[in-house]
Design an enzyme around this catalytic site. Sequence first.
Site, PDB file in Angstrom:
ATOM      1  N   ASN A  96       0.805  -1.224   0.000  1.00  0.00           N
ATOM      2  CA  ASN A  96       0.000   0.000   0.000  1.00  0.00           C
ATOM      3  C   ASN A  96       0.839   1.275   0.000  1.00  0.00           C
ATOM      4  OD1 ASN A  96      -2.397   1.834   0.959  1.00  0.00           O
ATOM      5  ND2 ASN A  96      -0.841   1.999   2.570  1.00  0.00           N
ATOM      6  N   TYR A 169       4.083   9.933 -10.628  1.00  0.00           N
ATOM      7  CA  TYR A 169       3.051   9.141  -9.937  1.00  0.00           C
ATOM      8  C   TYR A 169       2.282   8.248 -10.919  1.00  0.00           C
ATOM      9  CZ  TYR A 169      -0.873   8.288  -6.649  1.00  0.00           C
ATOM     10  OH  TYR A 169      -1.828   7.725  -5.827  1.00  0.00           O
TER      11      TYR A 169
HETATM   12  P1  NAD Z   1      -1.213   8.306   3.196  1.00  0.00           P
HETATM   13  O1  NAD Z   1      -0.209   9.368   2.950  1.00  0.00           O
HETATM   14  O2  NAD Z   1      -2.089   8.417   4.368  1.00  0.00           O
HETATM   15  O3  NAD Z   1      -0.538   6.885   3.224  1.00  0.00           O
HETATM   16  C1  NAD Z   1       0.648   6.545   2.575  1.00  0.00           C
HETATM   17  C2  NAD Z   1       1.449   5.693   3.514  1.00  0.00           C
HETATM   18  O4  NAD Z   1       2.628   5.208   2.870  1.00  0.00           O
HETATM   19  C3  NAD Z   1       1.899   6.491   4.745  1.00  0.00           C
HETATM   20  O5  NAD Z   1       1.611   5.756   5.908  1.00  0.00           O
HETATM   21  C4  NAD Z   1       3.396   6.630   4.541  1.00  0.00           C
HETATM   22  O6  NAD Z   1       4.130   6.718   5.728  1.00  0.00           O
HETATM   23  C5  NAD Z   1       3.696   5.345   3.801  1.00  0.00           C
HETATM   24  N1  NAD Z   1       4.984   5.400   3.111  1.00  0.00           N
HETATM   25  C6  NAD Z   1       5.440   6.359   2.286  1.00  0.00           C
HETATM   26  N2  NAD Z   1       6.678   6.066   1.876  1.00  0.00           N
HETATM   27  C7  NAD Z   1       7.014   4.873   2.437  1.00  0.00           C
HETATM   28  C8  NAD Z   1       8.159   4.040   2.387  1.00  0.00           C
HETATM   29  N3  NAD Z   1       9.213   4.355   1.652  1.00  0.00           N
HETATM   30  N4  NAD Z   1       8.134   2.885   3.110  1.00  0.00           N
HETATM   31  C9  NAD Z   1       7.058   2.548   3.849  1.00  0.00           C
HETATM   32  N5  NAD Z   1       5.953   3.292   3.923  1.00  0.00           N
HETATM   33  C10 NAD Z   1       5.934   4.449   3.220  1.00  0.00           C
HETATM   34  O7  NAD Z   1      -2.094   8.254   1.859  1.00  0.00           O
HETATM   35  P2  NAD Z   1      -3.111   7.141   1.330  1.00  0.00           P
HETATM   36  O8  NAD Z   1      -4.075   7.852   0.486  1.00  0.00           O
HETATM   37  O9  NAD Z   1      -3.594   6.280   2.424  1.00  0.00           O
HETATM   38  O10 NAD Z   1      -2.160   6.301   0.360  1.00  0.00           O
HETATM   39  C11 NAD Z   1      -2.080   4.887   0.385  1.00  0.00           C
HETATM   40  C12 NAD Z   1      -1.972   4.363  -1.029  1.00  0.00           C
HETATM   41  O11 NAD Z   1      -3.187   4.634  -1.724  1.00  0.00           O
HETATM   42  C13 NAD Z   1      -0.865   5.015  -1.852  1.00  0.00           C
HETATM   43  O12 NAD Z   1      -0.199   4.023  -2.612  1.00  0.00           O
HETATM   44  C14 NAD Z   1      -1.621   5.970  -2.768  1.00  0.00           C
HETATM   45  O13 NAD Z   1      -0.940   6.216  -3.959  1.00  0.00           O
HETATM   46  C15 NAD Z   1      -2.896   5.179  -2.973  1.00  0.00           C
HETATM   47  N6  NAD Z   1      -4.024   5.992  -3.445  1.00  0.00           N
HETATM   48  C16 NAD Z   1      -4.615   6.930  -2.640  1.00  0.00           C
HETATM   49  C17 NAD Z   1      -5.692   7.648  -3.135  1.00  0.00           C
HETATM   50  C18 NAD Z   1      -6.403   8.695  -2.314  1.00  0.00           C
HETATM   51  O14 NAD Z   1      -7.272   9.387  -2.859  1.00  0.00           O
HETATM   52  N7  NAD Z   1      -6.126   8.840  -1.042  1.00  0.00           N
HETATM   53  C19 NAD Z   1      -6.160   7.431  -4.420  1.00  0.00           C
HETATM   54  C20 NAD Z   1      -5.528   6.477  -5.200  1.00  0.00           C
HETATM   55  C21 NAD Z   1      -4.474   5.760  -4.703  1.00  0.00           C
END
Ligand code: NAD
Length: 269
Positions: A96, A169
């Site tokens: 994730n 991205y």
């Molecule tokens: P978020 O920022 O809350 O979560 C991202 C998490 O990844 C954080 O806990 C961060 O500490 C962790 N992280 C970042 N770099 C890291 C590393 N090198 N090693 C380990 N952990 C790491 O945001 P989110 O929205 O919960 O994102 C989670 C996933 O969902 C991501 O891959 C994001 O691209 C994807 N996503 C989110 C959305 C949205 O609208 N929120 C939409 C599409 C995809």
Amino acid sequence: MSKLENKRLKGKVAVVTGASSGIGQGIAIAMGKAGANVVINYHSDEEGAKETLRQIEKAGSKGVILQADVAKPQDAQLLIDTALENFSKLDILVNNAGIQQDQDFLEMSLEEWQKVMDTNLTGHFLCAQAAAKEFVKRKVKPDERTSVGNIVFISSVHDIIPWAGRANYTSAKAGLQMLMKTLAQELGKYKIRVNAISPGAIKTSINQEVWQTKEGREKMLKQIPYGRIGEPEDIAKVATWLVTDEADYITGTTIYVDGGMTLYPSFDE
Ligand code: NAD
């Protein structure tokens, strides 16, 4: 449904990367509530990881917290080893962890490109490989309706929707799509299932700047035919189901959990 019937992941062990916030936290808690023991990975937010653990323990499951950077090979391996050391096995990997580092293409530095690629694509490769090496040690008869392991990639609608100012991205997420499909094809013979979930707009810290203003929310909603911004639970419920045997015949698929964002909403007239 009784509490016991809800424990669809009882006896399973999951590793969830980036589980200290947002979607990863939601998935880790949902899997814990479903009965799985969970390795809770965080990168920098230890408090967030502790909250995830509290919720999992409250639900009667076990968790263990591990600081790790998914983009480092030794850390990726440590995630899998932590599951084995604490819970004696591994059944589920949820890849994730992800970041955004937006920049106009003409200004984007190699560093900005590389950082996003390292976390959002290479990190997923490293964790998936470490997990798959563990899964292949387990044997299941080809006709059995259960897998030896599940890998779920959290991708994005931007694996198919271009997004100006985010070439790093979108390219990483599009890469994940093919990584997922290739692994599903290559690892199917070992009875490993590999799938992706592509969220639309989900309220988390990654897009906080947009949804916390009225103007931002209205702009977001224009892209969502279903008329509401998603919550981490929307993704968590699907992820939890996807790794159960109810979904045993699903592999190599991306499930778009996006309120219809991929339906070209601007064409609705
Ligand atoms: P978020 O920022 O809350 O979560 C991202 C998490 O990844 C954080 O806990 C961060 O500490 C962790 N992280 C970042 N770099 C890291 C590393 N090198 N090693 C380990 N952990 C790491 O945001 P989110 O929205 O919960 O994102 C989670 C996933 O969902 C991501 O891959 C994001 O691209 C994807 N996503 C989110 C959305 C949205 O609208 N929120 C939409 C599409 C995809």
